[in-house]
Design a protein around this motif. Sequence first.
Motif: not given
Length: 232
Positions: A106-108, A200-203, A207-208, A212-220
Amino acid sequence: MSLTLARRSALRLGLAALALGTVATASLPALADDLAEARDVLARSTSVYQKLKTDPGLPELSRYVQDARAVMIFPRLIKGGFILGGEGGDGVLLVKDDAGNWSAPAFYSLAAASLGLQIGGQVSEVVLTIMSDGALDAVLRNNFKLGADASIAVGPIGKGVEASTTSNFEADVYAFSKNQGLYGGASAEGAALVESKGYNSAFYGTGARAEGIVLDRQYSTAEADVLRQSLK
């Protein structure tokens, strides 16, 4: 409906469609820029971590990463100013599950300002090892400020962790950094870690969000495979 009225209605619809098209077209370059920049941040984060991992001045980094709950990598933090100073940069957050598998990134962003007698400039490559669920939760809630929360202690910053602290993890976060340049003066207190929602939304898609990225792991993403492998 008269012919004149019909023509006016058609003209209004045409102008409305043109306006919507203009807005949509204008948003495309911004989205493309965010995607390109996010990919660049990820690529540089991978390169910097691989370099720091083998740096003889940071011998404890790998072990702390192995015991960490999460890792944040900032490949380029820029600090500088005269009287009024600031520090900032973009990076990635990856979280490890109970099986030892690392999430997609996830981007920060990190941003801070300081006021005092200071002069100079400095560029740092920084890895933060997040050792506790409490610290990770604070990051995900955009409620993490370095040095501002007594419950979120920050470990040594510089060449690595002192030998006296390697037998136990007394701090929630440890920072490992490689610095270039000179900077003298007040340190940036209360540096904030904030989710880069645009990246995060662009990548990953509209809505990302970080949780959702790092805990729910909805994206890869296969683009992070090299970095995840390097963290093991």
